[in-house]
Design a protein around this motif. Structure first.
Motif, PDB file in Angstrom:
ATOM      1  N   GLN A   1       0.825  -1.208   0.000  1.00  0.00           N
ATOM      2  CA  GLN A   1       0.000   0.000   0.000  1.00  0.00           C
ATOM      3  C   GLN A   1       0.863   1.263   0.000  1.00  0.00           C
ATOM      4  O   GLN A   1       0.536   2.250  -0.658  1.00  0.00           O
ATOM      5  N   LYS A   2       1.974   1.250   0.724  1.00  0.00           N
ATOM      6  CA  LYS A   2       2.880   2.414   0.734  1.00  0.00           C
ATOM      7  C   LYS A   2       3.467   2.646  -0.655  1.00  0.00           C
ATOM      8  O   LYS A   2       3.517   3.785  -1.131  1.00  0.00           O
ATOM      9  N   LEU A   3       3.917   1.575  -1.296  1.00  0.00           N
ATOM     10  CA  LEU A   3       4.476   1.705  -2.644  1.00  0.00           C
ATOM     11  C   LEU A   3       3.401   2.145  -3.635  1.00  0.00           C
ATOM     12  O   LEU A   3       3.649   2.990  -4.495  1.00  0.00           O
ATOM     13  N   ALA A   4       2.205   1.595  -3.494  1.00  0.00           N
ATOM     14  CA  ALA A   4       1.089   1.974  -4.373  1.00  0.00           C
ATOM     15  C   ALA A   4       0.737   3.447  -4.179  1.00  0.00           C
ATOM     16  O   ALA A   4       0.496   4.167  -5.150  1.00  0.00           O
ATOM     17  N   SER A   5       0.718   3.890  -2.941  1.00  0.00           N
ATOM     18  CA  SER A   5       0.418   5.290  -2.648  1.00  0.00           C
ATOM     19  C   SER A   5       1.446   6.217  -3.289  1.00  0.00           C
ATOM     20  O   SER A   5       1.094   7.267  -3.840  1.00  0.00           O
ATOM     21  N   THR A   6       2.700   5.825  -3.245  1.00  0.00           N
ATOM     22  CA  THR A   6       3.757   6.613  -3.871  1.00  0.00           C
ATOM     23  C   THR A   6       3.508   6.731  -5.371  1.00  0.00           C
ATOM     24  O   THR A   6       3.602   7.819  -5.943  1.00  0.00           O
ATOM     25  N   ALA A   7       3.169   5.629  -6.012  1.00  0.00           N
ATOM     26  CA  ALA A   7       2.919   5.640  -7.455  1.00  0.00           C
ATOM     27  C   ALA A   7       1.697   6.492  -7.805  1.00  0.00           C
ATOM     28  O   ALA A   7       1.724   7.244  -8.783  1.00  0.00           O
ATOM     29  N   VAL A   8       0.645   6.401  -7.002  1.00  0.00           N
ATOM     30  CA  VAL A   8      -0.561   7.199  -7.250  1.00  0.00           C
ATOM     31  C   VAL A   8      -0.240   8.688  -7.132  1.00  0.00           C
ATOM     32  O   VAL A   8      -0.686   9.503  -7.941  1.00  0.00           O
ATOM     33  N   LYS A   9       0.571   9.048  -6.146  1.00  0.00           N
ATOM     34  CA  LYS A   9       0.969  10.455  -5.980  1.00  0.00           C
ATOM     35  C   LYS A   9       1.813  10.943  -7.154  1.00  0.00           C
ATOM     36  O   LYS A   9       1.847  12.130  -7.436  1.00  0.00           O
ATOM     37  N   MET A  10       2.453  10.015  -7.853  1.00  0.00           N
ATOM     38  CA  MET A  10       3.276  10.370  -9.007  1.00  0.00           C
ATOM     39  C   MET A  10       2.475  10.355 -10.312  1.00  0.00           C
ATOM     40  O   MET A  10       3.019  10.612 -11.370  1.00  0.00           O
ATOM     41  N   GLY A  11       1.179  10.011 -10.250  1.00  0.00           N
ATOM     42  CA  GLY A  11       0.328  10.115 -11.424  1.00  0.00           C
ATOM     43  C   GLY A  11      -0.237   8.827 -11.981  1.00  0.00           C
ATOM     44  O   GLY A  11      -0.987   8.852 -12.953  1.00  0.00           O
ATOM     45  N   VAL A  12       0.096   7.684 -11.399  1.00  0.00           N
ATOM     46  CA  VAL A  12      -0.468   6.419 -11.858  1.00  0.00           C
ATOM     47  C   VAL A  12      -1.897   6.323 -11.318  1.00  0.00           C
ATOM     48  O   VAL A  12      -2.145   6.598 -10.151  1.00  0.00           O
ATOM     49  N   LYS A  13      -2.834   5.950 -12.172  1.00  0.00           N
ATOM     50  CA  LYS A  13      -4.246   5.866 -11.778  1.00  0.00           C
ATOM     51  C   LYS A  13      -4.637   4.440 -11.427  1.00  0.00           C
ATOM     52  O   LYS A  13      -4.155   3.478 -12.023  1.00  0.00           O
ATOM     53  N   GLU A  14      -5.526   4.309 -10.447  1.00  0.00           N
ATOM     54  CA  GLU A  14      -6.043   3.006 -10.030  1.00  0.00           C
ATOM     55  C   GLU A  14      -6.944   2.417 -11.103  1.00  0.00           C
ATOM     56  O   GLU A  14      -7.552   3.173 -11.854  1.00  0.00           O
ATOM     57  N   PRO A  15      -7.065   1.106 -11.145  1.00  0.00           N
ATOM     58  CA  PRO A  15      -6.400   0.060 -10.373  1.00  0.00           C
ATOM     59  C   PRO A  15      -4.968  -0.153 -10.858  1.00  0.00           C
ATOM     60  O   PRO A  15      -4.663   0.037 -12.030  1.00  0.00           O
ATOM     61  N   LEU A  16      -4.105  -0.534  -9.933  1.00  0.00           N
ATOM     62  CA  LEU A  16      -2.681  -0.668 -10.233  1.00  0.00           C
ATOM     63  C   LEU A  16      -2.289  -2.116 -10.515  1.00  0.00           C
ATOM     64  O   LEU A  16      -2.903  -3.051 -10.015  1.00  0.00           O
ATOM     65  N   ASN A  17      -1.230  -2.255 -11.290  1.00  0.00           N
ATOM     66  CA  ASN A  17      -0.547  -3.536 -11.501  1.00  0.00           C
ATOM     67  C   ASN A  17       0.888  -3.337 -11.047  1.00  0.00           C
ATOM     68  O   ASN A  17       1.547  -2.388 -11.478  1.00  0.00           O
ATOM     69  N   MET A  18       1.359  -4.228 -10.183  1.00  0.00           N
ATOM     70  CA  MET A  18       2.708  -4.125  -9.635  1.00  0.00           C
ATOM     71  C   MET A  18       3.494  -5.362 -10.034  1.00  0.00           C
ATOM     72  O   MET A  18       3.089  -6.484  -9.731  1.00  0.00           O
ATOM     73  N   ASN A  19       4.632  -5.136 -10.722  1.00  0.00           N
ATOM     74  CA  ASN A  19       5.443  -6.235 -11.220  1.00  0.00           C
ATOM     75  C   ASN A  19       6.882  -6.040 -10.764  1.00  0.00           C
ATOM     76  O   ASN A  19       7.545  -5.082 -11.162  1.00  0.00           O
ATOM     77  N   LEU A  20       7.369  -6.956  -9.930  1.00  0.00           N
ATOM     78  CA  LEU A  20       8.729  -6.890  -9.401  1.00  0.00           C
ATOM     79  C   LEU A  20       9.630  -7.814 -10.203  1.00  0.00           C
ATOM     80  O   LEU A  20       9.335  -9.002 -10.368  1.00  0.00           O
TER      81      LEU A  20
END
Length: 93
Positions: A41-60
């Motif tokens: 959630q912290k990493l997702a929040s960072t990405a959303v604040k940078m302009g990525v819109k929900e729903p997110l896909n996270m690939n490590l």
């Protein structure tokens, strides 16, 4: 003067509690990380604040977390290879 300091402290604590209670979970469609939900959630929040819109896909992959979503903005977060993410850089385009 002590009453003023006490009131200021109580106001600060109540604001912090209100902010934490109002935090919403970010919708994540895909996540291949083994991170704890709080870390995700912290990493997702960072990405959303940078302009990525929900729903997110996270690939490590290889210590780089790519976060994409409903917008054309995509973030690559350098998190390392440990059990917990150690952010070393963020690049969003």
């Amino acid at each position: 003067m002590n009453k003023l300091i006490r009131n200021g402290l109580m106001f600060s604590v109540s604001m912090m509690l209100a902010m934490s209670a109002g935090a919403k979970d970010i919708k994540i469609d895909g996540n291949n990380t083994s991170y704890a939900p709080e870390e995700v959630q912290k990493l997702a929040s960072t990405a959303v604040k940078m302009g990525v819109k929900e729903p997110l896909n996270m690939n490590l992959a290889a210590g780089n977390l790519t976060v994409s979503g409903a917008s054309s903005t995509k973030c690559v977060i350098k998190v390392g290879t440990g059990q917990t993410p150690q952010i070393a850089g963020i690049s969003c385009k």
